[in-house]
Design a protein around this motif. Structure first.
Motif, mmCIF file in Angstrom:
data_model
loop_
_atom_site.group_PDB
_atom_site.id
_atom_site.type_symbol
_atom_site.label_atom_id
_atom_site.label_comp_id
_atom_site.label_asym_id
_atom_site.label_seq_id
_atom_site.Cartn_x
_atom_site.Cartn_y
_atom_site.Cartn_z
ATOM 1 N N PRO A 146 6.545 6.420 5.848
ATOM 2 C CA PRO A 146 5.421 6.462 4.421
ATOM 3 C C PRO A 146 6.266 6.221 3.244
ATOM 4 O O PRO A 146 7.411 6.862 3.142
ATOM 5 C CB PRO A 146 4.630 7.126 4.662
ATOM 6 N N THR A 165 -1.541 13.825 -1.205
ATOM 7 C CA THR A 165 -0.912 13.248 0.122
ATOM 8 C C THR A 165 -0.502 14.904 0.183
ATOM 9 O O THR A 165 0.088 15.828 -0.311
ATOM 10 C CB THR A 165 0.088 12.333 0.000
ATOM 11 N N HIS A 209 3.147 4.294 -1.884
ATOM 12 C CA HIS A 209 2.394 3.633 -1.063
ATOM 13 C C HIS A 209 1.019 4.250 -0.412
ATOM 14 O O HIS A 209 0.025 4.733 -0.555
ATOM 15 C CB HIS A 209 3.635 2.489 -0.649
ATOM 16 N N GLU A 210 1.261 4.359 0.491
ATOM 17 C CA GLU A 210 0.966 5.677 1.936
ATOM 18 C C GLU A 210 1.202 7.360 1.156
ATOM 19 O O GLU A 210 -0.416 7.479 1.751
ATOM 20 C CB GLU A 210 1.372 5.547 3.012
#
Length: 235
Positions: A199, A209, A203-204
């Protein structure tokens, strides 16, 4: 401008069979030096920085107090009291500001590398052959001279990265191409990254997160080290 599909196919083949060469100098690089640099970074980042041997490195993250990722980075130990940090361009100023603020009262100096240093990535199974030295484990690094320029070669999951002086950048790039590397674009490199399951910030990995959600706990988080920012919700 997007690269045409046939060209991406050819570059992808290089990544699977040879050694692709990509300029990634836009990434941000910082140095942390001083007698308390290891202890300082140990209390800021998720991985066990103090345990690193000289010539070794690790993947780590900087979290907020709720355990959410603010930045991810590669940390390399160049000497007992000398660490190099490589992170995404968008995270560079954030990491620099954070470390500069929290180092108050410690013998630790934090500085950005600026434009004096460049980064070339060799990607593919022939990367080590083109580089001319073995780099067996990811994040292992050593000094190497290419085209008269002293560079730092770092093992990656897909090949090797080469940090070198901006003054000799063109000569280093030309030498690597002469040895058999082939130029590729960022689109092909992104395909290889996604296929490898790594990741990427922006982006991811987004602002909300957590490491476990990004699937990076096994690479970026130590569950045996002491306290760091955000540890309570992560480890």
């Amino acid at each position: 401008m997007p690269v045409a599909a046939p060209e991406i196919d050819a570059q992808y083949r290089v990544l699977r069979e040879g050694a692709g060469l990509l300029d990634r100098s836009e990434r941000a690089r910082l140095s942390v030096t001083g007698s308390e640099s290891a202890e300082f970074l140990q209390g800021q980042l998720t991985n066990d920085v103090e345990a690193l041997a000289i010539g070794g490195g690790c993947y780590a993250a900087l979290l907020d107090r709720k355990g959410k990722i603010r930045a991810d980075m590669r940390v390399l130990r160049a000497a007992e009291d000398d660490f190099l940090i490589d992170t995404e361009q968008e995270a560079g100023e954030l990491v620099l500001a954070h470390l500069s603020m929290y180092k108050v009262g410690r013998d630790a100096d934090v500085a950005g590398a600026g434009a004096e240093e460049r980064l070339l990535s060799l990607l593919g199974p022939q990367a080590s052959k083109v580089l001319g030295i073995p780099l067996p484990r990811e994040h292992d690094h050593r000094s190497v001279v290419i085209a008269g320029a002293e560079c730092r070669a770092v093992a990656t999951d897909l090949g090797a990265d080469l940090f070198g002086p901006a003054a000799g950048f063109d000569a280093v790039r030309a030498e690597l191409l002469e040895r058999g590397a082939e130029p590729i674009g960022s689109e092909a490199a992104e395909i290889a990254r996604v296929e490898a399951g790594r990741p990427r910030l922006g982006h991811e990995i987004g602002p909300g997160t957590m490491p476990q959600e990004a699937g990076i706990n096994d690479r970026a988080v130590s569950f045996t080290k002491g306290c760091y920012i955000g540890q309570e919700t992560v480890a």
